[in-house]
Design a protein around this motif. Structure first.
Motif, mmCIF file in Angstrom:
data_model
loop_
_atom_site.group_PDB
_atom_site.id
_atom_site.type_symbol
_atom_site.label_atom_id
_atom_site.label_comp_id
_atom_site.label_asym_id
_atom_site.label_seq_id
_atom_site.Cartn_x
_atom_site.Cartn_y
_atom_site.Cartn_z
ATOM 1 N N UNK A 171 0.730 -1.213 0.074
ATOM 2 C CA UNK A 171 0.146 -0.016 0.055
ATOM 3 C C UNK A 171 0.957 1.271 -0.126
ATOM 4 N N UNK A 172 2.024 1.105 1.056
ATOM 5 C CA UNK A 172 2.928 2.387 0.782
ATOM 6 C C UNK A 172 3.621 2.589 -0.402
ATOM 7 N N UNK A 173 4.044 1.628 -1.317
ATOM 8 C CA UNK A 173 5.020 1.530 -2.485
ATOM 9 C C UNK A 173 3.786 2.123 -3.326
ATOM 10 N N UNK A 174 2.631 1.454 -3.675
ATOM 11 C CA UNK A 174 1.642 1.916 -4.799
ATOM 12 C C UNK A 174 1.333 3.165 -4.696
ATOM 13 N N UNK A 175 0.715 3.515 -3.179
ATOM 14 C CA UNK A 175 0.374 4.839 -3.026
ATOM 15 C C UNK A 175 1.446 5.921 -3.314
ATOM 16 N N UNK A 189 11.914 4.758 1.179
ATOM 17 C CA UNK A 189 10.758 5.289 1.642
ATOM 18 C C UNK A 189 11.172 5.107 3.442
ATOM 19 N N UNK A 190 12.227 4.207 3.941
ATOM 20 C CA UNK A 190 12.261 4.008 5.081
ATOM 21 C C UNK A 190 12.531 5.295 6.053
ATOM 22 N N UNK A 191 13.180 6.358 5.435
ATOM 23 C CA UNK A 191 13.263 7.383 6.370
ATOM 24 C C UNK A 191 11.974 8.377 6.788
ATOM 25 N N UNK A 192 11.230 8.592 5.762
ATOM 26 C CA UNK A 192 9.958 9.328 6.124
ATOM 27 C C UNK A 192 9.290 8.041 6.805
ATOM 28 N N UNK A 193 9.063 6.944 6.531
ATOM 29 C CA UNK A 193 8.338 6.075 7.109
ATOM 30 C C UNK A 193 8.643 5.875 8.494
ATOM 31 N N UNK A 194 9.887 6.043 9.031
ATOM 32 C CA UNK A 194 10.293 5.920 10.465
ATOM 33 C C UNK A 194 9.833 7.216 11.068
ATOM 34 N N UNK A 195 10.008 8.392 10.613
ATOM 35 C CA UNK A 195 9.654 9.685 11.072
ATOM 36 C C UNK A 195 8.285 9.649 11.339
ATOM 37 N N UNK A 196 7.317 8.943 10.258
ATOM 38 C CA UNK A 196 5.789 9.223 10.594
ATOM 39 C C UNK A 196 5.492 8.022 11.672
ATOM 40 N N UNK A 242 11.655 -1.007 16.614
ATOM 41 C CA UNK A 242 10.893 -2.030 15.935
ATOM 42 C C UNK A 242 11.184 -1.686 14.174
ATOM 43 N N UNK A 243 11.380 -0.498 13.859
ATOM 44 C CA UNK A 243 11.706 -0.379 12.574
ATOM 45 C C UNK A 243 13.122 -0.938 12.225
ATOM 46 N N UNK A 244 14.023 -0.977 13.069
ATOM 47 C CA UNK A 244 15.271 -1.617 12.779
ATOM 48 C C UNK A 244 15.126 -3.154 12.837
ATOM 49 N N UNK A 245 14.203 -3.807 13.639
ATOM 50 C CA UNK A 245 13.909 -5.117 13.723
ATOM 51 C C UNK A 245 13.231 -5.444 12.141
ATOM 52 N N UNK A 246 12.480 -4.608 11.952
ATOM 53 C CA UNK A 246 11.750 -4.771 10.583
ATOM 54 C C UNK A 246 12.555 -5.005 9.694
ATOM 55 N N UNK A 247 13.457 -3.742 9.422
ATOM 56 C CA UNK A 247 14.688 -3.792 8.339
ATOM 57 C C UNK A 247 15.360 -4.940 8.257
#
Length: 656
Positions: A182-186, A234-241, A274-279
């Protein structure tokens, strides 16, 4: 969470125009958006992952995930975050946390009120991770904030998805994968399909078929097989949000009763962990097999698969099950959809049956699931002539389903016989039945798959190209070759009535071709058999094509043919002068075969097909019209010998 989503997507609509969705579509959409965990523990019986591997947890008890969507090689995902991301592509204003809170809610927040929230990130991956952190990031919980994965009960007709852990986070792997897509397509739609009204000009079906297919083409090729490179951007704006959304979610009351995060900094630290674990683990979310979306051809066919369910072939159900597996995997590789290919299934063995009647509304999933549970009734294989006569009737009906009016295009037509025996009973009756079938339906291609070439040769016109041998007991080894042959079954250009006259240019055959892919079409000579000065016009939109022509070879090879035309920016219309299409051929006038190959749109192209008939914005539209067409009830022209015979007969009658 729902209240937040509605505020982030202010233009969201709650109603659909009446009649825009069928009951089946409404039910499917409801299921796609109903992601929840059924905490009742189930025995995982004969579970399989998307990789077709046996589930090692089959002896344990785990909960099920409702709303999971099986997308084959693209993995298992949840539809809620996927569709939310597509909806968010039309939002361009990033509100602050303060903007989304009531005053009494904002009073609970110490720091972070002015942090901005990107709606696209918030309703997809950022929101999934932050929500799970707020709810589950405590020592009391022994499981991860991310996950778990799960397994389907089967891959032919998947019905239930069981998680591989008793304790589920708020971000299971299917939810994360849906959020990623959803994030990539959007993001892609936001950057490439902006309009003054903020609306996306593409249909939802076009977006999904393109992403989970050949991909969006242009300056940046993007598809479900390209998640890794897309998400890294998209990781940087995703982490901030994600950090800002965590503050918002807790202030809205979305916290575990055991403990709250004391301040913004603690939320931010937990979210970033959590973002680090995800990446570090997100390679597990990229199961795509790119070869499935890179086929070099496209086809729309009306196909009937004929199965041998006679007792002598089935044995202990092994032969029948192998046929069902073959059909299930074959259908998974064909675009079975109302506007594309259509499939029906017929069985013989004691009697002719149709477990899946041919229909323009059947989906691939419906066919596989119906076939999966079809009960076998064995008999003899002596009713093959009756099967062929039934096929003759069915294809007569299929032709009547063809579009009426001025539209001329029709799918190609094919029969696939699955026959694993070494001989054919009543061979003379079989050959006579096939002779009648081919006389009425010369446009239908027959293919045969099985173990004995001599037996299979009785079902086809060209044994060298249309017989496919299984390997040992495995029919599935022939799938790739059968698909390659089906790709070359031509779609048809034919009319229900004679097209001559002043309005003949109103008759149009529209074809849609992908760049760098081939499509085969054939012109039914009956529509033009009296023509003396036939001209066929090819006009392209949203791109250009190369066309090669042949009167004898249905498998037109564009790399070796010299009789070719190309459209271009300076000449989007090309004319093929056919003249007297059936001159000197008499009653054996051959069809006109054309190979159409879409030319690459290139890096600079911005032409996009937004018409309803387009499967994807990448497609090139080719409109075919003609002038000088004449046709008649007879498909042969009188020559001098025929005229002489008439004169002799006339003289004989006069003399009598």
């Amino acid at each position: 969470m729902q209240d937040i989503v509605f505020k982030l997507l202010p233009n969201i609509t709650f109603t659909f125009p009446e009649g825009s969705l069928t009951e089946k579509e409404k039910c499917s959409l409801h299921y796609m958006l109903s992601t929840s965990v059924n905490s009742t523990n189930y025995n995982v019986d004969m579970g399989y992952s998307y990789r077709d591997q046996y589930n090692p947890y089959n002896s344990l008890l785990f909960p099920r995930l409702n709303g999971a969507i099986f997308s084959g090689s693209y993995g298992t995902l949840s539809g809620g975050p996927l569709l939310s991301g597509i909806s968010a592509s039309a939002t361009y204003k990033n509100p602050s946390v303060r903007d989304l809170l009531y005053p009494e809610e904002a009073a609970k927040v110490d720091v972070g009120l002015d942090q901005l929230i990107d709606p696209l990130m918030a309703v997809t991956l950022s929101g999934e991770i932050a929500q799970s952190v707020i709810l589950y990031s405590y020592p009391q919980y022994k499981h991860s904030v991310i996950g778990p994965d799960g397994n389907w009960n089967g891959t032919v007709c998947p019905a239930t998805y069981t998680l591989t852990a008793n304790d589920s986070s708020a971000a299971t792997n299917p939810e994360l994968l849906g959020a990623i897509d959803g994030m990539i397509i959007g993001n892609y739609l936001r950057n490439n399909y902006q309009s003054s009204s903020g609306a996306n000009p593409l249909l939802l079906s076009q977006v999904l078929r393109t992403y989970y297919g050949r991909g969006f083409q242009g300056n940046n090729l993007m598809s479900g097989c390209d998640r890794r490179s897309q998400i890294s951007q998209l990781l940087t704006p995703m982490s901030a949000t994600a950090a800002a959304f965590g503050v918002l979610y807790q202030a809205k009351g979305g916290f575990n009763s055991l403990q709250q995060f004391p301040d913004y900094q603690s939320i931010n630290s937990a979210v970033q962990l959590a973002v680090q674990n995800f990446t570090s683990a997100y390679s597990d979310y990229f199961p795509c097999n790119a070869t499935l979306s890179a086929q070099d051809c496209q086809t729309e066919n009306d196909i009937i698969v004929v199965m041998d369910t006679s007792a002598s072939n089935v044995g202990y159900m092994d032969g029948y099950q192998e046929q069902k597996n073959f059909i299930g995997r074959l259908i998974s590789r064909i675009n079975v959809f109302p506007n594309n290919s259509h499939v029906g299934i017929m069985t013989f063995g004691g009697a002719v049956r149709e477990p899946v009647p041919f229909s323009r509304d059947n989906s691939g999933a419906y066919i596989k699931c119906t076939l999966q549970w079809y009960n076998l009734l064995g008999g003899s294989n002596t009713d093959i002539p009756g099967t062929i006569r039934t096929l003759q009737d069915r294809f007569r009906n299929i032709k009547n389903l063809q579009r009426t009016g001025y539209q001329a295009e029709a799918p190609g037509r094919a029969v696939i016989f699955i026959y694993q025996q070494s001989n054919v009973a009543n061979i003379d009756d079989v050959r006579n039945a096939f002779r009648d079938f081919r006389y009425e339906h010369p446009d239908v291609t027959t293919l045969a798959v099985g173990s004995n070439k001599d037996a299979l040769s009785n079902f086809v016109k060209d044994p060298n190209n249309d017989v496919f041998m299984q390997t040992g007991e495995q029919l599935s080894y022939a799938i790739d070759k059968v698909l390659q042959r089906l790709c070359k079954v031509p779609s048809l250009v034919e009319y229900k009535e004679c097209t001559s006259g002043s309005n003949e240019q109103n008759y149009v055959a529209d074809q849609f071709i992908y760049p760098d892919a081939s499509k085969w079409i054939a012109f039914n000579q009956w529509s033009y058999n009296k023509s003396t000065d036939l001209k066929i016009y090819f006009q392209t939109y949203y791109g250009y094509v190369r066309m090669c022509f042949s009167r004898y070879i249905h498998d037109v090879d564009p790399t070796t043919m010299s009789n070719c035309l190309e459209t271009s920016q300076s000449n989007a219309v090309q004319t093929y002068s056919a003249g007297e299409l059936c001159k000197s051929y008499g009653s054996d006038c051959p069809w006109l075969y054309v190979n159409i190959r879409g030319k690459s749109k290139g890096e600079q192209s911005i032409d996009r097909c937004a018409e309803m008939a387009c499967d994807s914005p990448n497609q090139i539209k080719l409109s075919i019209t003609h002038t000088g067409g004449r046709c008649g009830a007879c498909s042969f022209f009188p020559n001098k010998y025929f005229i002489l015979l008439l004169l002799i007969f006339h003289g004989y009658v006069k003399y009598i």
